[in-house]
Design a protein around this motif. Structure first.
Motif, PDB file in Angstrom:
ATOM      1  N   ALA A 249     -10.604   0.592  -2.137  1.00 40.01           N
ATOM      2  CA  ALA A 249      -9.076   0.822  -1.187  1.00 40.01           C
ATOM      3  C   ALA A 249      -8.867   2.343  -1.073  1.00 40.01           C
ATOM      4  O   ALA A 249      -9.043   3.038  -2.060  1.00 40.01           O
ATOM      5  CB  ALA A 249      -8.089  -0.061  -1.628  1.00 40.01           C
TER       6      ALA A 249
ATOM      7  N   ALA B 148      -5.756  -4.418  -4.261  1.00 39.51           N
ATOM      8  CA  ALA B 148      -6.100  -3.660  -3.151  1.00 39.51           C
ATOM      9  C   ALA B 148      -7.569  -3.348  -3.028  1.00 39.51           C
ATOM     10  O   ALA B 148      -8.363  -3.560  -2.035  1.00 39.51           O
ATOM     11  CB  ALA B 148      -5.412  -2.219  -2.895  1.00 39.51           C
TER      12      ALA B 148
ATOM     13  N   LEU C  73      -5.112  -0.729   4.385  1.00 42.20           N
ATOM     14  CA  LEU C  73      -4.770  -1.876   3.334  1.00 42.20           C
ATOM     15  C   LEU C  73      -3.342  -1.694   2.961  1.00 42.20           C
ATOM     16  O   LEU C  73      -2.558  -2.761   2.787  1.00 42.20           O
ATOM     17  CB  LEU C  73      -5.825  -2.040   2.431  1.00 42.20           C
ATOM     18  CG  LEU C  73      -6.804  -2.789   2.282  1.00 42.20           C
ATOM     19  CD1 LEU C  73      -8.061  -2.789   1.191  1.00 42.20           C
ATOM     20  CD2 LEU C  73      -6.404  -4.201   2.678  1.00 42.20           C
ATOM     21  N   TRP C  74      -3.083  -0.251   2.758  1.00 47.14           N
ATOM     22  CA  TRP C  74      -1.735  -0.297   1.980  1.00 47.14           C
ATOM     23  C   TRP C  74      -0.586  -0.317   3.049  1.00 47.14           C
ATOM     24  O   TRP C  74       0.256  -1.181   2.865  1.00 47.14           O
ATOM     25  CB  TRP C  74      -1.584   1.131   1.331  1.00 47.14           C
ATOM     26  CG  TRP C  74      -2.333   1.181  -0.004  1.00 47.14           C
ATOM     27  CD1 TRP C  74      -3.644   1.816  -0.075  1.00 47.14           C
ATOM     28  CD2 TRP C  74      -2.017   0.552  -1.115  1.00 47.14           C
ATOM     29  NE1 TRP C  74      -3.900   1.561  -1.547  1.00 47.14           N
ATOM     30  CE2 TRP C  74      -3.149   0.856  -2.237  1.00 47.14           C
ATOM     31  CE3 TRP C  74      -0.781   0.160  -1.776  1.00 47.14           C
ATOM     32  CZ2 TRP C  74      -2.856   0.339  -3.376  1.00 47.14           C
ATOM     33  CZ3 TRP C  74      -0.768  -0.259  -2.861  1.00 47.14           C
ATOM     34  CH2 TRP C  74      -1.637  -0.110  -3.866  1.00 47.14           C
TER      35      TRP C  74
ATOM     36  N   LEU D  10      -0.395  -4.341   2.116  1.00 45.05           N
ATOM     37  CA  LEU D  10       0.118  -4.450   0.782  1.00 45.05           C
ATOM     38  C   LEU D  10       1.738  -4.132   0.825  1.00 45.05           C
ATOM     39  O   LEU D  10       2.768  -4.785   0.275  1.00 45.05           O
ATOM     40  CB  LEU D  10      -0.426  -3.590  -0.388  1.00 45.05           C
ATOM     41  CG  LEU D  10      -1.367  -4.488  -1.055  1.00 45.05           C
ATOM     42  CD1 LEU D  10      -2.778  -4.513  -0.163  1.00 45.05           C
ATOM     43  CD2 LEU D  10      -1.809  -3.893  -2.426  1.00 45.05           C
TER      44      LEU D  10
END
Length: 265
Positions: A27, A49, A70-71, A75
Motif C-alpha cells: 500500500a 493496508a 487505500l488510505w 481506511l
C-alpha cells in the motif's frame, strides 16, 4: 493464506522480506493523519493496508485501482466512523466484505466489540486470517446473511458500507438493533436523496429518527458522509422455549384452585 501462526519476530521479518522479493504489492505510505487516527494501532493499520493491497486484490476483495487510494478512500474514510459510536458498544458490520468499515473501526476503538457479518465463505476466510494476523481480540467473524442472524443477536450499532440502497439495507440492518440502537451507513453524494426516498420504509421498520452527518474533519478529505438511523422501542417475539414454558404455566394454573390445590374434589 498470508498468516503463519506462532512465528517469531525474526521469522515474521524474513517472511515479509521474502514476500516483497516475490513481488507482493504494498500500500502507499500512510499519511500523517493516519497516525492521529489510529494512534498505537498505526502499525496494525499499515499491515492491514498492505494485506488489502496484496491478498485483498488477488482474492477479489478490493479492486486493483483502489490500491493508490487505500488510505483516504478506505481506511481513514471508515475509521472516522468512530466519532459516532458510544464507548463499549456492541457493533455488527453487515456485509463486511474485506473488513470495511469494521476492521478500521476496531483499530481506532479497541473498546468496541465488533462482529463482521459476511455470507460468502471466501470472504469470511479472508476476514478470519486478517483478524488473526492483526491480533484483533475485539473482533469476531460470523458467516451468514443479516436476515439469517436476525433474532439471535441484539446490537447497539449496525454499520454498513457499499452494501445496498438504503431502503433495502434498512430491512437487513434495523431488525438487528436493540431499542435505541443506531444504524450507521456510509454513503456518498446520494445520501440525502436516498434518505428522503426511504423515510416511509424506515418508519415501518420502527425507526424514530434519521439524519445525514459528516465526520472526519482534520483526518480525511472529503469528509465521510454517514446516514444515521435510530430505532425506537423494540419488542421482540418470545423464543420457542419461552412460549412453551408459558403454555405449561397456564396449563398448571388451570388445574389448581384458589389455595393452590387441585380444583377437583
Amino acid at each position: 493464506m498470508f498468516h503463519v501462526e506462532h512465528q517469531s519476530a525474526d521469522e515474521e521479518g524474513r517472511g515479509r522480506r521474502a514476500e516483497r522479493a516475490a513481488g507482493a504489492e504494498r500500500a502507499p505510505e500512510a499519511p500523517a493523519s493516519a497516525a492521529r487516527l489510529f494512534g498505537d494501532n498505526l502499525d496494525k493499520a499499515v499491515r492491514y493496508a498492505d494485506i488489502l493491497a496484496d491478498a485483498g486484490v488477488r482474492r477479489g476483495l478490493i479492486g486493483p485501482r483502489e490500491v493508490e487510494r487505500l488510505w483516504e478512500r478506505h481506511l481513514l474514510n471508515c475509521g472516522v466512523l468512530a466519532e459516532l459510536v458510544a464507548e463499549g458498544a456492541i457493533v455488527h458490520d453487515v456485509g463486511s466484505g474485506g473488513g470495511l468499515p469494521g476492521i478500521p473501526l476496531a483499530l481506532v476503538r479497541p473498546d468496541l466489540r465488533i462482529t463482521l457479518v459476511e455470507p460468502l465463505l471466501r470472504r469470511t476466510t479472508f476476514l478470519d486470517e486478517v483478524v488473526r494476523e492483526l491480533g484483533l481480540e475485539n473482533v469476531t467473524v460470523l458467516r451468514g446473511r443479516a436476515e439469517e442472524v436476525r433474532g439471535s443477536i441484539e446490537s447497539d450499532v449496525v454499520t454498513a458500507r457499499a452494501v445496498a440502497p438504503l431502503s433495502k439495507l434498512a430491512g437487513w440492518g434495523l431488525p438487528l438493533l436493540r431499542s435505541g440502537g443506531e444504524m450507521l451507513a456510509l454513503k456518498g453524494d446520494s445520501a440525502a436523496t436516498e434518505l428522503q426516498e426511504s423515510e416511509a420504509d424506515l418508519r415501518k421498520l420502527g425507526a424514530v429518527a434519521w439524519d445525514v452527518v459528516q465526520v472526519g474533519e482534520g483526518i480525511v478529505e472529503p469528509l465521510t458522509t454517514v446516514v444515521r438511523v435510530r430505532m425506537g422501542d423494540v419488542v421482540r417475539p418470545a423464543s420457542k422455549s419461552a412460549r412453551k414454558s408459558a403454555r405449561g404455566g397456564r396449563a398448571a394454573t388451570k388445574g389448581t384452585g384458589r389455595n393452590g390445590r387441585s380444583g377437583r374434589r
